[in-house]
Enzyme design. Structure first.
Site, PDB file in Angstrom:
ATOM      1  N   SER A  41       0.815  -1.223   0.000  1.00  0.00           N
ATOM      2  CA  SER A  41       0.000   0.000   0.000  1.00  0.00           C
ATOM      3  C   SER A  41       0.848   1.273   0.000  1.00  0.00           C
ATOM      4  O   SER A  41       1.731   1.437   0.844  1.00  0.00           O
ATOM      5  CB  SER A  41      -0.879  -0.034   1.257  1.00  0.00           C
ATOM      6  OG  SER A  41      -1.281   1.252   1.637  1.00  0.00           O
ATOM      7  N   GLY A  42       0.522   2.169  -0.911  1.00  0.00           N
ATOM      8  CA  GLY A  42       1.204   3.467  -0.930  1.00  0.00           C
ATOM      9  C   GLY A  42       0.950   4.252   0.344  1.00  0.00           C
ATOM     10  O   GLY A  42       1.853   4.908   0.880  1.00  0.00           O
ATOM     11  N   LEU A  43      -0.276   4.157   0.836  1.00  0.00           N
ATOM     12  CA  LEU A  43      -0.609   4.851   2.082  1.00  0.00           C
ATOM     13  C   LEU A  43       0.232   4.295   3.231  1.00  0.00           C
ATOM     14  O   LEU A  43       0.844   5.054   3.996  1.00  0.00           O
ATOM     15  CB  LEU A  43      -2.098   4.679   2.406  1.00  0.00           C
ATOM     16  CG  LEU A  43      -2.502   5.252   3.764  1.00  0.00           C
ATOM     17  CD1 LEU A  43      -2.606   6.763   3.710  1.00  0.00           C
ATOM     18  CD2 LEU A  43      -3.808   4.646   4.256  1.00  0.00           C
ATOM     19  N   ASP A  53       0.958  10.497   1.695  1.00  0.00           N
ATOM     20  CA  ASP A  53       0.690   9.621   0.552  1.00  0.00           C
ATOM     21  C   ASP A  53       0.363  10.525  -0.635  1.00  0.00           C
ATOM     22  O   ASP A  53      -0.809  10.792  -0.930  1.00  0.00           O
ATOM     23  CB  ASP A  53      -0.494   8.694   0.903  1.00  0.00           C
ATOM     24  CG  ASP A  53      -0.860   7.754  -0.227  1.00  0.00           C
ATOM     25  OD1 ASP A  53      -0.027   7.548  -1.130  1.00  0.00           O
ATOM     26  OD2 ASP A  53      -1.992   7.225  -0.202  1.00  0.00           O
ATOM     27  N   ASP A  80       0.834  -1.183  -5.157  1.00  0.00           N
ATOM     28  CA  ASP A  80       0.132   0.072  -5.422  1.00  0.00           C
ATOM     29  C   ASP A  80       1.161   1.003  -6.079  1.00  0.00           C
ATOM     30  O   ASP A  80       2.097   1.453  -5.433  1.00  0.00           O
ATOM     31  CB  ASP A  80      -0.335   0.617  -4.067  1.00  0.00           C
ATOM     32  CG  ASP A  80      -0.979   1.982  -4.157  1.00  0.00           C
ATOM     33  OD1 ASP A  80      -1.144   2.496  -5.275  1.00  0.00           O
ATOM     34  OD2 ASP A  80      -1.324   2.521  -3.077  1.00  0.00           O
ATOM     35  N   ASP A  82       0.455   3.897  -7.607  1.00  0.00           N
ATOM     36  CA  ASP A  82      -0.129   5.231  -7.774  1.00  0.00           C
ATOM     37  C   ASP A  82      -0.513   5.443  -9.240  1.00  0.00           C
ATOM     38  O   ASP A  82      -1.114   4.579  -9.837  1.00  0.00           O
ATOM     39  CB  ASP A  82       0.823   6.301  -7.236  1.00  0.00           C
ATOM     40  CG  ASP A  82       1.021   6.166  -5.727  1.00  0.00           C
ATOM     41  OD1 ASP A  82       0.106   5.668  -5.055  1.00  0.00           O
ATOM     42  OD2 ASP A  82       2.084   6.548  -5.228  1.00  0.00           O
ATOM     43  N   GLU A 109      -3.553   3.958 -11.008  1.00  0.00           N
ATOM     44  CA  GLU A 109      -4.819   4.695 -10.898  1.00  0.00           C
ATOM     45  C   GLU A 109      -4.833   5.876 -11.857  1.00  0.00           C
ATOM     46  O   GLU A 109      -3.778   6.439 -12.183  1.00  0.00           O
ATOM     47  CB  GLU A 109      -5.014   5.163  -9.453  1.00  0.00           C
ATOM     48  CG  GLU A 109      -3.978   6.140  -8.951  1.00  0.00           C
ATOM     49  CD  GLU A 109      -3.958   6.283  -7.424  1.00  0.00           C
ATOM     50  OE1 GLU A 109      -3.902   5.256  -6.723  1.00  0.00           O
ATOM     51  OE2 GLU A 109      -3.975   7.429  -6.948  1.00  0.00           O
ATOM     52  N   LYS A 115      -0.058  12.301  -7.318  1.00  0.00           N
ATOM     53  CA  LYS A 115      -1.393  11.981  -6.807  1.00  0.00           C
ATOM     54  C   LYS A 115      -1.494  12.411  -5.339  1.00  0.00           C
ATOM     55  O   LYS A 115      -0.484  12.771  -4.712  1.00  0.00           O
ATOM     56  CB  LYS A 115      -1.688  10.480  -6.955  1.00  0.00           C
ATOM     57  CG  LYS A 115      -0.732   9.506  -6.277  1.00  0.00           C
ATOM     58  CD  LYS A 115      -0.801   9.350  -4.766  1.00  0.00           C
ATOM     59  CE  LYS A 115      -2.052   8.826  -4.169  1.00  0.00           C
ATOM     60  NZ  LYS A 115      -2.352   7.426  -4.376  1.00  0.00           N
ATOM     61  N   ASN A 117      -3.754  10.971  -1.742  1.00  0.00           N
ATOM     62  CA  ASN A 117      -4.610   9.873  -1.267  1.00  0.00           C
ATOM     63  C   ASN A 117      -6.096  10.180  -1.509  1.00  0.00           C
ATOM     64  O   ASN A 117      -6.551  11.315  -1.321  1.00  0.00           O
ATOM     65  CB  ASN A 117      -4.351   9.600   0.222  1.00  0.00           C
ATOM     66  CG  ASN A 117      -5.141   8.401   0.715  1.00  0.00           C
ATOM     67  OD1 ASN A 117      -6.289   8.519   1.137  1.00  0.00           O
ATOM     68  ND2 ASN A 117      -4.542   7.235   0.619  1.00  0.00           N
ATOM     69  N   SER A 118      -6.834   9.167  -1.890  1.00  0.00           N
ATOM     70  CA  SER A 118      -8.234   9.325  -2.299  1.00  0.00           C
ATOM     71  C   SER A 118      -9.154   9.836  -1.195  1.00  0.00           C
ATOM     72  O   SER A 118     -10.234  10.341  -1.483  1.00  0.00           O
ATOM     73  CB  SER A 118      -8.779   7.983  -2.804  1.00  0.00           C
ATOM     74  OG  SER A 118      -7.991   7.518  -3.859  1.00  0.00           O
ATOM     75  N   ARG A 153      -7.146   1.219 -11.904  1.00  0.00           N
ATOM     76  CA  ARG A 153      -8.020   1.754 -10.846  1.00  0.00           C
ATOM     77  C   ARG A 153      -8.750   2.993 -11.335  1.00  0.00           C
ATOM     78  O   ARG A 153      -8.131   3.951 -11.785  1.00  0.00           O
ATOM     79  CB  ARG A 153      -7.142   2.059  -9.638  1.00  0.00           C
ATOM     80  CG  ARG A 153      -7.784   2.862  -8.554  1.00  0.00           C
ATOM     81  CD  ARG A 153      -6.948   2.748  -7.306  1.00  0.00           C
ATOM     82  NE  ARG A 153      -7.109   3.847  -6.391  1.00  0.00           N
ATOM     83  CZ  ARG A 153      -6.423   3.988  -5.271  1.00  0.00           C
ATOM     84  NH1 ARG A 153      -5.515   3.080  -4.940  1.00  0.00           N
ATOM     85  NH2 ARG A 153      -6.621   5.019  -4.485  1.00  0.00           N
ATOM     86  N   HIS A 184     -12.963   2.461  -7.100  1.00  0.00           N
ATOM     87  CA  HIS A 184     -12.798   3.004  -5.747  1.00  0.00           C
ATOM     88  C   HIS A 184     -13.988   3.904  -5.404  1.00  0.00           C
ATOM     89  O   HIS A 184     -14.525   4.596  -6.277  1.00  0.00           O
ATOM     90  CB  HIS A 184     -11.485   3.784  -5.659  1.00  0.00           C
ATOM     91  CG  HIS A 184     -10.917   3.826  -4.269  1.00  0.00           C
ATOM     92  ND1 HIS A 184     -11.458   3.153  -3.205  1.00  0.00           N
ATOM     93  CD2 HIS A 184      -9.829   4.473  -3.762  1.00  0.00           C
ATOM     94  CE1 HIS A 184     -10.748   3.365  -2.118  1.00  0.00           C
ATOM     95  NE2 HIS A 184      -9.747   4.170  -2.419  1.00  0.00           N
TER      96      HIS A 184
HETATM   97  C1  SPV Z   1      -3.422   2.623  -0.595  1.00  0.00           C
HETATM   98  O1  SPV Z   1      -3.532   1.728   0.255  1.00  0.00           O
HETATM   99  O2  SPV Z   1      -2.437   3.350  -0.684  1.00  0.00           O
HETATM  100  C2  SPV Z   1      -4.508   2.864  -1.540  1.00  0.00           C
HETATM  101  C3  SPV Z   1      -5.883   2.674  -1.130  1.00  0.00           C
HETATM  102  O3  SPV Z   1      -4.229   3.288  -2.636  1.00  0.00           O
HETATM  103  S1  SPV Z   1      -6.511   4.192  -0.630  1.00  0.00           S
HETATM  104  O4  SPV Z   1      -5.825   4.607   0.569  1.00  0.00           O
HETATM  105  O5  SPV Z   1      -7.892   3.905  -0.417  1.00  0.00           O
HETATM  106  O6  SPV Z   1      -6.344   5.170  -1.684  1.00  0.00           O
HETATM  107 MG    MG Z   2      -2.429   4.228  -2.675  1.00  0.00          MG
END
Ligand code: SPV
Ligand code: MG
Length: 296
Positions: A41-43, A53, A80, A82, A109, A115, A117-118, A153, A184
């Protein structure tokens, strides 16, 4: 080959269960708990570097972390990536590097670089559809192993765009060669995802990340037609709350006595890091210089 394993999983009737992780230890714990694959996970990785992130870490930093995770487990790692770290040329190098290092799959994505974080309350800038479809085509042309998986994504719903836009994007990404679509959503219910699945008649697997709609169970996801669920950040969040509790208690008590029964034993740590296996190998190869006892 882990790519083959991931391909096999994608063919299964059951929902593939994937958990977010950020280092060798968390990846190993994911495997031991019974997850099918690990989400690099990027986060999580950015948070464990204590940076946002938001493409602050480089591809190389993320890949290095993923390599450690991959070496610590026998289950596939899905990275992930990005928005692919830039243009199609960045994506091409990225695919070469991730594949060469034994990563089973990647997810890109349709957001612009850098980017964010969403779930951050900020304007999400999407890539034009054609531009992102080109990245998918470039990635698929670059991979050598046909089993290497690319998840595309769709961030349209996150960016406040219409369902129609999300469907249009998912269709274009499938046509460009994506192996699966991650749709997402930041809604608190599954309804938006259910609507997407009903309207999107694409024949490739659908992946979800139920961070904001945690009440949906794996059987419900299966009934809706979801192929893969990624619990993207729960390892990170549980480790933060566990460490916060432990650290503040030590400061408050002036001793570690009160927390000993709530934390993992040193034995557990040794077990997870392969200390006992190492000692067996020492015995096997009779390296008397390295011998010592377990003192704790
Ligand atoms: C991550 O885990 O970095 C994701 C999922 O991309 S989210 O945090 O929902 O964007
Ligand atoms: Mg991510």
């Amino acid at each position: 080959m882990k790519t083959k394993k991931l391909r096999e999983l994608l063919k299964s009737e059951e929902v593939i269960r994937v958990i977010g992780a950020h280092n060798g230890l968390s990846a190993k714990l994911a495997e031991q708990a019974g997850f099918d694959a690990v989400w690099a996970s990027g986060l999580e990785i950015s948070a464990t570097h204590a940076v946002p992130d938001a493409n602050i870490l480089t591809m190389t930093e993320n890949l290095q972390t993923a390599i450690v995770m991959n070496q610590s487990t026998s289950i596939p790692i899905i990275c992930d990536c990005d928005s692919g770290y830039g243009s199609v040329n960045n994506v091409i190098r990225m695919v070469k590097e991730y594949e060469r290092n034994g990563i089973a799959g990647i997810c890109i994505e349709d957001k612009q670089f850098p980017k964010i974080n969403s779930f951050v309350n900020s304007t999400q800038k999407l890539s034009p559809i054609d531009e992102f479809a080109s990245k998918i085509r470039a990635a698929k042309d670059t991979q050598q192993d046909p089993d290497f998986v690319l998840i595309a994504r769709v961030e349209a719903l996150i960016a406040g765009q219409s369902m129609e836009e999300a469907i249009k994007r998912a269709s274009a990404y499938k046509d460009a060669g994506a192996d699966a679509i991650l749709i997402h959503s930041k809604m608190n219910e599954i309804d938006e995802i259910r609507e997407f699945v009903e309207l999107y008649k694409g024949s490739i697997p659908i992946v979800v990340v139920p961070t904001t709609y945690p009440n949906i169970g794996v059987n419900d996801l299966k009934n809706i037609g979801i192929s893969m669920v990624i619990y993207a950040n729960h390892g990170l969040r549980s480790s933060i709350s566990a460490m916060e509790k432990t650290f503040s208690r030590i400061i408050k008590d002036g001793t570690t006595a009160g927390i000993e029964s709530n934390i993992s034993s040193m034995h557990k740590v040794f077990e997870l890091q392969g200390m006992f296996e190492m000692r067996q190998l020492e015995d096997k190869y009779n390296d008397s210089n390295l011998k010592g006892g377990e003192n704790v």
